[in-house]
Write a protein that holds these residues in place. Structure first.
Motif, PDB file in Angstrom:
ATOM      1  N   LYS A 178       0.833  -1.200   0.000  1.00 35.85           N
ATOM      2  CA  LYS A 178       0.000   0.000   0.000  1.00 35.85           C
ATOM      3  C   LYS A 178       0.871   1.254   0.000  1.00 35.85           C
ATOM      4  N   GLY A 179       1.950   1.241   0.784  1.00 40.19           N
ATOM      5  CA  GLY A 179       2.854   2.386   0.802  1.00 40.19           C
ATOM      6  C   GLY A 179       3.477   2.633  -0.549  1.00 40.19           C
ATOM      7  N   VAL A 180       3.843   1.555  -1.244  1.00 39.28           N
ATOM      8  CA  VAL A 180       4.422   1.690  -2.585  1.00 39.28           C
ATOM      9  C   VAL A 180       3.379   2.214  -3.560  1.00 39.28           C
ATOM     10  N   GLU A 181       2.162   1.683  -3.498  1.00 33.11           N
ATOM     11  CA  GLU A 181       1.109   2.134  -4.415  1.00 33.11           C
ATOM     12  C   GLU A 181       0.800   3.614  -4.194  1.00 33.11           C
ATOM     13  N   ASP A 182       0.696   4.042  -2.959  1.00 35.38           N
ATOM     14  CA  ASP A 182       0.432   5.454  -2.656  1.00 35.38           C
ATOM     15  C   ASP A 182       1.542   6.341  -3.207  1.00 35.38           C
ATOM     16  N   ARG A 183       2.783   5.893  -3.057  1.00 32.19           N
ATOM     17  CA  ARG A 183       3.915   6.665  -3.561  1.00 32.19           C
ATOM     18  C   ARG A 183       3.880   6.736  -5.084  1.00 32.19           C
ATOM     19  N   ALA A 184       3.515   5.624  -5.726  1.00 30.05           N
ATOM     20  CA  ALA A 184       3.415   5.609  -7.185  1.00 30.05           C
ATOM     21  C   ALA A 184       2.345   6.587  -7.666  1.00 30.05           C
ATOM     22  N   LEU A 185       1.198   6.585  -7.010  1.00 31.32           N
ATOM     23  CA  LEU A 185       0.121   7.502  -7.393  1.00 31.32           C
ATOM     24  C   LEU A 185       0.542   8.956  -7.189  1.00 31.32           C
ATOM     25  N   ALA A 186       1.275   9.220  -6.125  1.00 33.03           N
ATOM     26  CA  ALA A 186       1.692  10.592  -5.822  1.00 33.03           C
ATOM     27  C   ALA A 186       2.604  11.152  -6.891  1.00 33.03           C
ATOM     28  N   ARG A 187       3.374  10.295  -7.559  1.00 32.09           N
ATOM     29  CA  ARG A 187       4.273  10.800  -8.604  1.00 32.09           C
ATOM     30  C   ARG A 187       3.657  10.646  -9.996  1.00 32.09           C
ATOM     31  N   GLY A 188       2.409  10.174 -10.071  1.00 26.18           N
ATOM     32  CA  GLY A 188       1.725  10.072 -11.348  1.00 26.18           C
ATOM     33  C   GLY A 188       1.988   8.795 -12.108  1.00 26.18           C
ATOM     34  N   ALA A 189       2.540   7.778 -11.466  1.00 24.21           N
ATOM     35  CA  ALA A 189       2.774   6.494 -12.129  1.00 24.21           C
ATOM     36  C   ALA A 189       1.438   5.805 -12.397  1.00 24.21           C
ATOM     37  N   THR A 190       1.375   5.073 -13.490  1.00 25.59           N
ATOM     38  CA  THR A 190       0.122   4.432 -13.877  1.00 25.59           C
ATOM     39  C   THR A 190       0.032   2.978 -13.442  1.00 25.59           C
TER      40      THR A 190
END
Length: 236
Positions: free
Chosen positions: A189-201
């Motif tokens: 979940k921490g990785v997914e949140d970080r990915a979303l924060a930088r705009g990763a798809t």
């Protein structure tokens, strides 16, 4: 491609040759590259659908060792199925060398990857590779720790490649004393949140095919399998 870090770690010249899923390379091209290499160890990776290639790697003056099958999974960012939030768990960036090394040693010591198939390499050298990999990610600001905000105890580690539109998880795990408690999903979940924060798809992750336990965890979270890559070591 020369691999100076592995060459230094193992004390033998190591090169890597990777054939991607969209590469037009044929077996003849791969054989030509193998014949041109002077490295003591050539680490070849290619899509598993090329089932006839392994037999074609013989007769080139090298010993071919089948090393592993690497399974890739992906998650569309924002569609994960995380566990319920817990006030006793959080994720934060981590960069301290001692902390990173301690986590890597606790989580990954004894884990068998493609290096274990090669009798020229030792288990200690393989673990050193995990440390190098994690420290490089930490120095570049791409390392995440799962922790208890109250005690500040470090419970897990994820190292990331965030250079493209996808976030790729390079290493991820929970320390042995915290396993079996459902904490791995909080790290994802921490990785997914970080990915979303930088705009990763999307988020990518991979492991050896034998690691079924972690693949079950990925499936529960919402990841789906996308491809398998074979690894062969070619020894002079």
């Amino acid at each position: 491609m020369p691999s100076p870090l592995e060459t230094a770690r193992f004390g033998r010249t190591v090169e890597r040759l990777t054939v991607t899923a969209d590469s037009p390379a044929r077996l003849d091209d791969v054989r030509e590259a193998i014949l041109a290499s002077t490295a003591e160890v050539l680490v070849l990776r290619y899509p598993a659908e090329h089932v006839t290639w392994y037999a074609g790697l013989t007769g080139l003056g090298r010993t071919a060792l089948f090393a592993d099958a690497l399974v890739y999974w992906h998650l569309v960012a924002g569609r994960g199925r995380p566990p319920e939030p817990s006030p006793d768990l959080g994720t934060r960036p981590i960069s301290g060398a001692v902390e990173v090394e301690d986590l890597v040693d606790a989580i990954f010591s004894g884990y068998a990857n493609h290096y274990a198939a090669n009798p020229l390499f030792t288990a200690a050298q393989a673990t050193a590779g995990y440390r190098e990999w994690a420290l490089r990610s930490a120095e570049e600001g791409h390392c995440l720790a799962l922790h208890d905000p109250g005690t500040q105890a470090l419970l897990g580690l994820a190292t990331l490649d965030e250079d493209g539109p996808a976030t790729e998880i390079l290493l991820a795990g929970v320390v042995p004393s915290a396993q079996g408690r459902g904490l791995y999903g909080h790290l994802l979940k921490g990785v997914e949140d970080r990915a979303l924060a930088r705009g990763a798809t999307r988020v990518l992750i991979s492991t050896q095919a034998h690691n079924v336990r972690v693949q079950r965890a990925w499936s529960r979270y919402g990841f789906e399998p996308v491809r398998t890559v074979l690894t062969v070591h070619l020894l002079r």
